[in-house]
Structures are given as structure tokens and as C-alpha cells.
Design a protein around this motif. Structure first.
Motif, PDB file in Angstrom:
ATOM      1  N   LEU A 165       0.820  -1.207   0.000  1.00  0.00           N
ATOM      2  CA  LEU A 165       0.000   0.000   0.000  1.00  0.00           C
ATOM      3  C   LEU A 165       0.859   1.264   0.000  1.00  0.00           C
ATOM      4  O   LEU A 165       0.570   2.224  -0.724  1.00  0.00           O
ATOM      5  N   LYS A 166       1.922   1.261   0.809  1.00  0.00           N
ATOM      6  CA  LYS A 166       2.811   2.426   0.829  1.00  0.00           C
ATOM      7  C   LYS A 166       3.533   2.587  -0.503  1.00  0.00           C
ATOM      8  O   LYS A 166       3.752   3.705  -0.975  1.00  0.00           O
ATOM      9  N   THR A 167       3.909   1.470  -1.112  1.00  0.00           N
ATOM     10  CA  THR A 167       4.561   1.523  -2.417  1.00  0.00           C
ATOM     11  C   THR A 167       3.617   2.091  -3.470  1.00  0.00           C
ATOM     12  O   THR A 167       4.000   2.958  -4.268  1.00  0.00           O
ATOM     13  N   LEU A 168       2.386   1.629  -3.468  1.00  0.00           N
ATOM     14  CA  LEU A 168       1.398   2.156  -4.403  1.00  0.00           C
ATOM     15  C   LEU A 168       1.171   3.650  -4.172  1.00  0.00           C
ATOM     16  O   LEU A 168       1.163   4.456  -5.117  1.00  0.00           O
ATOM     17  N   TYR A 169       0.984   4.026  -2.924  1.00  0.00           N
ATOM     18  CA  TYR A 169       0.705   5.425  -2.599  1.00  0.00           C
ATOM     19  C   TYR A 169       1.844   6.332  -3.034  1.00  0.00           C
ATOM     20  O   TYR A 169       1.615   7.371  -3.677  1.00  0.00           O
ATOM     21  N   PHE A 170       3.083   5.961  -2.713  1.00  0.00           N
ATOM     22  CA  PHE A 170       4.224   6.816  -3.008  1.00  0.00           C
ATOM     23  C   PHE A 170       4.422   6.977  -4.508  1.00  0.00           C
ATOM     24  O   PHE A 170       4.666   8.081  -5.006  1.00  0.00           O
ATOM     25  N   ASN A 171       4.314   5.883  -5.252  1.00  0.00           N
ATOM     26  CA  ASN A 171       4.501   5.960  -6.698  1.00  0.00           C
ATOM     27  C   ASN A 171       3.429   6.810  -7.362  1.00  0.00           C
ATOM     28  O   ASN A 171       3.736   7.668  -8.211  1.00  0.00           O
ATOM     29  N   PHE A 172       2.181   6.605  -6.982  1.00  0.00           N
ATOM     30  CA  PHE A 172       1.101   7.336  -7.648  1.00  0.00           C
ATOM     31  C   PHE A 172       0.967   8.774  -7.132  1.00  0.00           C
ATOM     32  O   PHE A 172       0.384   9.611  -7.823  1.00  0.00           O
ATOM     33  N   LYS A 173       1.525   9.069  -5.965  1.00  0.00           N
ATOM     34  CA  LYS A 173       1.507  10.444  -5.471  1.00  0.00           C
ATOM     35  C   LYS A 173       2.504  11.299  -6.239  1.00  0.00           C
ATOM     36  O   LYS A 173       2.204  12.453  -6.580  1.00  0.00           O
ATOM     37  N   TYR A 174       3.668  10.740  -6.557  1.00  0.00           N
ATOM     38  CA  TYR A 174       4.748  11.555  -7.084  1.00  0.00           C
ATOM     39  C   TYR A 174       5.035  11.351  -8.575  1.00  0.00           C
ATOM     40  O   TYR A 174       5.887  12.056  -9.123  1.00  0.00           O
ATOM     41  N   PRO A 212       8.969   2.441  -9.886  1.00  0.00           N
ATOM     42  CA  PRO A 212      10.399   2.665  -9.608  1.00  0.00           C
ATOM     43  C   PRO A 212      10.711   2.736  -8.115  1.00  0.00           C
ATOM     44  O   PRO A 212      11.828   2.437  -7.702  1.00  0.00           O
ATOM     45  N   TYR A 213       9.717   3.126  -7.293  1.00  0.00           N
ATOM     46  CA  TYR A 213       9.924   3.183  -5.851  1.00  0.00           C
ATOM     47  C   TYR A 213       9.407   1.909  -5.202  1.00  0.00           C
ATOM     48  O   TYR A 213       8.270   1.495  -5.428  1.00  0.00           O
ATOM     49  N   LEU A 214      10.227   1.290  -4.370  1.00  0.00           N
ATOM     50  CA  LEU A 214       9.796   0.200  -3.504  1.00  0.00           C
ATOM     51  C   LEU A 214       9.931   0.675  -2.070  1.00  0.00           C
ATOM     52  O   LEU A 214      11.001   1.133  -1.656  1.00  0.00           O
ATOM     53  N   ILE A 215       8.860   0.573  -1.295  1.00  0.00           N
ATOM     54  CA  ILE A 215       8.830   1.078   0.067  1.00  0.00           C
ATOM     55  C   ILE A 215       8.717  -0.089   1.041  1.00  0.00           C
ATOM     56  O   ILE A 215       7.849  -0.947   0.907  1.00  0.00           O
ATOM     57  N   GLY A 216       9.621  -0.135   2.020  1.00  0.00           N
ATOM     58  CA  GLY A 216       9.636  -1.208   2.999  1.00  0.00           C
ATOM     59  C   GLY A 216       8.517  -1.098   4.024  1.00  0.00           C
ATOM     60  O   GLY A 216       7.886  -0.043   4.195  1.00  0.00           O
ATOM     61  N   CYS A 217       8.296  -2.202   4.746  1.00  0.00           N
ATOM     62  CA  CYS A 217       7.194  -2.267   5.708  1.00  0.00           C
ATOM     63  C   CYS A 217       7.379  -1.314   6.884  1.00  0.00           C
ATOM     64  O   CYS A 217       6.394  -0.859   7.464  1.00  0.00           O
ATOM     65  N   PHE A 223       6.012   7.644   6.843  1.00  0.00           N
ATOM     66  CA  PHE A 223       5.864   8.905   6.121  1.00  0.00           C
ATOM     67  C   PHE A 223       5.451   9.972   7.134  1.00  0.00           C
ATOM     68  O   PHE A 223       4.275  10.184   7.385  1.00  0.00           O
ATOM     69  N   ARG A 224       6.427  10.662   7.710  1.00  0.00           N
ATOM     70  CA  ARG A 224       6.090  11.676   8.705  1.00  0.00           C
ATOM     71  C   ARG A 224       5.433  12.877   8.050  1.00  0.00           C
ATOM     72  O   ARG A 224       4.417  13.396   8.533  1.00  0.00           O
ATOM     73  N   THR A 225       6.016  13.348   6.959  1.00  0.00           N
ATOM     74  CA  THR A 225       5.433  14.431   6.171  1.00  0.00           C
ATOM     75  C   THR A 225       5.805  14.202   4.714  1.00  0.00           C
ATOM     76  O   THR A 225       6.966  13.945   4.409  1.00  0.00           O
ATOM     77  N   LEU A 226       4.846  14.308   3.822  1.00  0.00           N
ATOM     78  CA  LEU A 226       5.104  14.171   2.389  1.00  0.00           C
ATOM     79  C   LEU A 226       4.520  15.374   1.655  1.00  0.00           C
ATOM     80  O   LEU A 226       3.718  15.238   0.736  1.00  0.00           O
ATOM     81  N   LYS A 227       4.954  16.568   2.062  1.00  0.00           N
ATOM     82  CA  LYS A 227       4.460  17.792   1.438  1.00  0.00           C
ATOM     83  C   LYS A 227       5.417  18.352   0.400  1.00  0.00           C
ATOM     84  O   LYS A 227       5.057  19.232  -0.362  1.00  0.00           O
ATOM     85  N   GLY A 228       6.663  17.865   0.379  1.00  0.00           N
ATOM     86  CA  GLY A 228       7.624  18.313  -0.616  1.00  0.00           C
ATOM     87  C   GLY A 228       7.483  17.553  -1.912  1.00  0.00           C
ATOM     88  O   GLY A 228       6.696  16.616  -2.026  1.00  0.00           O
ATOM     89  N   SER A 229       8.279  17.962  -2.912  1.00  0.00           N
ATOM     90  CA  SER A 229       8.255  17.278  -4.198  1.00  0.00           C
ATOM     91  C   SER A 229       9.336  16.206  -4.239  1.00  0.00           C
ATOM     92  O   SER A 229      10.383  16.323  -3.597  1.00  0.00           O
ATOM     93  N   VAL A 230       9.071  15.143  -4.995  1.00  0.00           N
ATOM     94  CA  VAL A 230      10.038  14.066  -5.219  1.00  0.00           C
ATOM     95  C   VAL A 230      10.105  13.831  -6.720  1.00  0.00           C
ATOM     96  O   VAL A 230       9.071  13.650  -7.372  1.00  0.00           O
TER      97      VAL A 230
END
Length: 217
Positions: free
Chosen positions: A17-26, A36-41, A45-52
Motif C-alpha cells: 500500500l505504501k509503495t502504491l501510494y508513493f509511486n502514484f503520489k509523485y 520505480p519506488y519500492l517502500i519497505g514495511c 511517512f512523517r510528512t510528504l508535502k515536498g516534491s520528489v
């Protein structure tokens, strides 16, 4: 499906779920479905307001965040933290591995070159500008920080010292374990920084192995 088989190989380590969220957010849809992003268990995500951004050809699994990189490490006990503040930029120039327990805080610009490796429990804090060129490695328990987090004044002259200064790290640099790379540090290409060294200024040296004896300032 090919993508199902791919995630199955990582099923005990990838948080889907985190991998899906991060890839589709950015990323755009066309880029995100390449994952391209794989996110570990254990990534927080403390804050994701910046750009990647990825400034390189997109490949599946090219950037891995929060995975074990040493046999002595207990991945379940290591929390990787991403704290990307508003208006900050995190730029990947290619493949990168962010180990379990690592922490990344951006308020300014953090540029990570191709073939980058950040080991466990290391921290990068970019208030103004931290830049890694290609093929850089940072050992465990190290700190890269371009800010003092507070203002400093000269009591006698009233002079105000800058709170932040950029950090620039060249190509093929190996920063060993427990190092401190502080504001104003400039490390030239093809340099090895020995364990427990401290750098807070520009190193105008030829390719060399530098020990903590000459780097404490």
C-alpha cells in the motif's frame, strides 16, 4: 501478471500500500505503473508535502527505501523516516538504496546521484542544499546535516553567523560509519572518509583517504 510475481518476491519486505501510494503520489500514471519506488514495511511517512522527482530513465525498483542492507541488522526493529516538508525537493538522479533505520528530512533541496547507498541508521538533513554526485556510499550511523538548527551570534562583535551552508559531495565518495558531514562541507571526487570523521569545510585535496585525526575541526 509480471508485476504480481515481482511483488511476491518481496512480499515479506515490501509494504504494497505504501509503495502504491508513493509511486502514484509523485509520478504520472505512465511512470507510476513501472513502480520505480519500492517502500519497505517499516517506513514512516512523517510528512510528504515536498516534491520528489526522478531525473533519470524510469526502471522498476530503481529506488528502494527502508530495506535491510546488513546481515547483523534486525529489519523489524528499524524505522525508516521520510520527512519532506512543504516546498522542499528530493531529486533522484538514478538508482538509490535507502537502508532500514535511515532518516531523511528535507526543507530545502536534496539531490541524490545515481548508484547511491545510505546505510542503516544514518541521517540526512537538508535545510538549504545537500548534493551527492554519482556512486556515493554513506556508512551506518552517519549524519549529513547542512544546518545548526539555531542562530549563533558573536557576543563581542554582534556578528551573526549563517545557520545553513550547502553540502556538496563529489563522485565516487565513500563516507564510512559514524561520520559527521556538517554545513559547508565540500568533499572532492574519489575520496574515502574514514570512520568517525567530522567535516565542516571544503576539502581541496587530491583523491585521498582521510582519517578522523586530520578531519576534526
Amino acid at each position: 501478471m509480471e508485476i504480481t510475481k515481482y511483488f511476491t518476491q518481496w512480499k515479506y519486505r515490501v509494504h504494497i500500500l505504501k509503495t502504491l501510494y508513493f509511486n502514484f503520489k509523485y509520478l504520472s500514471l505512465r511512470e507510476a505503473i513501472k513502480f520505480p519506488y519500492l517502500i519497505g514495511c517499516n517506513v514512516i511517512f512523517r510528512t510528504l508535502k515536498g516534491s520528489v522527482q526522478i531525473d533519470a530513465p524510469i526502471k522498476r525498483g530503481m529506488i528502494r527505501i527502508g530495506f535491510r542492507d546488513m546481515g547483523i541488522q534486525n529489519e523489524k526493529d528499524q524505522k525508516t523516516i521520510l520527512d519532506l516538508r512543504a516546498e522542499s525537493q528530493l531529486i533522484f538522479k538514478g538508482c538509490a538504496s535507502i537502508g532500514a533505520g535511515a532518516r531523511i528530512y528535507t526543507k530545502g533541496i536534496l539531490t541524490i546521484g545515481d548508484d547511491f547507498y545510505l546505510s542503516l541508521n544514518s541521517t540526512i538533513i537538508a535545510h538549504e542544499n545537500v548534493s551527492f554526485s554519482k556512486s556515493c556510499t554513506v556508512g551506518w550511523d552517519s549524519l549529513i546535516m547542512d544546518t545548526d538548527f539555531h542562530k549563533v551570534y558573536n557576543f563581542y562583535t554582534g556578528e551573526k553567523y549563517p545557520m545553513t551552508k550547502p553540502i556538496l559531495i563529489g563522485e565516487h565518495v565513500w563516507i564510512c560509519n559514524e561520520c559527521q558531514i556538517l554545513k559547508g562541507a565540500v568533499i572532492p571526487d574519489d575520496t574515502i572518509i574514514a570512520s568517525k570523521s567530522l567535516i565542516n569545510s571544503a576539502l581541496n585535496t587530491p583523491p585521498i583517504r582521510l582519517s578522523q585525526d586530520v578531519l576534526h575541526v
